[in-house]
Motif scaffolding. Structure first.
Motif, short mmCIF file in Angstrom:
data_model
loop_
_atom_site.label_atom_id
_atom_site.label_comp_id
_atom_site.label_asym_id
_atom_site.label_seq_id
_atom_site.Cartn_x
_atom_site.Cartn_y
_atom_site.Cartn_z
N UNK A 53 12.26 4.25 -4.21
CA UNK A 53 12.68 4.36 -2.82
C UNK A 53 12.32 3.09 -2.05
N UNK A 54 11.13 2.56 -2.28
CA UNK A 54 10.71 1.34 -1.57
C UNK A 54 11.65 0.18 -1.93
N UNK A 105 0.85 -1.19 0.00
CA UNK A 105 0.00 0.00 0.00
C UNK A 105 0.88 1.24 0.00
N UNK A 106 0.87 1.95 -1.13
CA UNK A 106 1.66 3.16 -1.30
C UNK A 106 0.76 4.27 -1.85
N UNK A 107 1.03 5.52 -1.49
CA UNK A 107 0.18 6.62 -1.97
C UNK A 107 0.54 7.06 -3.38
N UNK A 110 6.35 6.42 8.13
CA UNK A 110 7.12 5.18 8.12
C UNK A 110 6.64 4.24 7.02
N UNK A 111 7.59 3.44 6.53
CA UNK A 111 7.27 2.33 5.65
C UNK A 111 7.34 1.09 6.52
N UNK A 112 6.20 0.43 6.70
CA UNK A 112 6.10 -0.76 7.56
C UNK A 112 6.44 -2.00 6.76
#
Length: 183
Positions: A171-172, A34-36, A113-115
């Protein structure tokens, strides 16, 4: 219900119907990403709703980048060059494949944060995450890593590129590769 969850539920229901077997304790088979970002097949690009749903299902079933490349080739052959939203969708699918390959079930942007979960990092990897992404949280009790993005130079550059985050998927992938790299 997000589209990925919907497609997974439909796929599981169809499989249960075909086999006549219902597993009351199914293994986790998917990875939630899930990314915006805007990532989809526009109706102007693939006019048939049925075909779009089939393509989404096929992308969700892909296990590697070669299978995704085959779908991209098919799309380009049938409909022409992929629009930005479709290219972004392919990047999200690559992230999902990579995350699944390293055993993650969650890659979710929550607040600052990226979980990432479930993931257990050795102490050396925890130190590397803290050094590369200052402000990150490592929650060993829940096998979760919360990677801070506010201090990442590449994230800040992407954020400033426009109204939508410009290089979120890059980036992810950078985060995933940094977090799981073994020294």
């Amino acid at each position: 219900v997000g589209f990925d969850l919907y497609m997974r539920m439909v796929g599981e229901a169809v499989e249960d119907y075909k086999t006549g077997y219902v597993d009351v304790n199914p293994r986790i088979k998917e990875c939630k990403v899930e990314l915006p970002i805007t990532a989809h097949l526009p109706s102007e690009y693939v006019p048939s709703e049925r075909l779009r749903l089939d393509l989404y299902r096929r992308m969700a079933d892909c296990h590697n980048d070669q299978e995704l490349a085959g779908i991209v080739d098919e799309l380009e052959d049938r409909f022409g060059e992929l629009p930005d939203a479709a290219l972004t969708l392919m990047e999200v699918a690559k992230i999902r494949n990579y995350a699944k390959s390293i055993g993650l079930t969650e890659v979710v942007l929550q607040g600052k944060f990226l979980k990432l979960s479930p993931i257990t990092l050795p102490e050396s990897a925890q130190l590397r995450v803290q050094r590369v992404f200052p402000g990150s949280l490592i929650k060993n009790q829940t096998n979760t890593v919360m990677v801070a993005y506010s201090t990442s130079p590449s994230w800040q550059a992407g954020w400033q590129e426009g109204g939508e985050i410009g290089n979120t998927s890059a980036w992810v992938m950078e985060v995933l590769r940094t977090v799981v790299t073994k020294n």
